[in-house]
Design an enzyme around this catalytic site. Sequence first.
Site, short mmCIF file in Angstrom:
data_model
loop_
_atom_site.label_atom_id
_atom_site.label_comp_id
_atom_site.label_asym_id
_atom_site.label_seq_id
_atom_site.Cartn_x
_atom_site.Cartn_y
_atom_site.Cartn_z
N CYS A 30 0.83 -1.21 0.00
CA CYS A 30 0.00 0.00 0.00
C CYS A 30 0.87 1.27 0.00
CB CYS A 30 -0.92 -0.04 1.22
SG CYS A 30 -1.82 1.48 1.53
N CYS A 33 -0.05 3.93 2.57
CA CYS A 33 0.32 3.47 3.92
C CYS A 33 1.78 3.82 4.20
CB CYS A 33 0.14 1.95 4.05
SG CYS A 33 -1.54 1.36 3.81
#
Length: 105
Positions: A30, A33
């Site tokens: 991600c 993230c």
Amino acid sequence: MAAEQITDDNFDEAIAGDTPVVVDFWAEWCGPCKQMAPHLDAVADELSGQIKVAKLNVDDNPMAASKFGVRGLPTLMLFKDGKVASTHLGAMSKQRISDWIKENA
């Protein structure tokens, strides 16, 4: 104090207690993230003693993410007394993370 890594096995223990806990549900793949991780660590340092910050890799620990209905990443959840007090989906700036925590903790 930087964010602590937690797992499905110690999740309930990690969110228990008097101190509000921010859990970052994230994954290695991600991008947002990874972009948000240093901001979260900085906020954890700034608010040390007031909150705890924990990170849960959803690929390695799918049970907690499933239990709390995490559908997108990154998802931040603020727990107070072991219960979800607030949820935020998507990346945030350092200032926005700090503001969100202060509004909900």
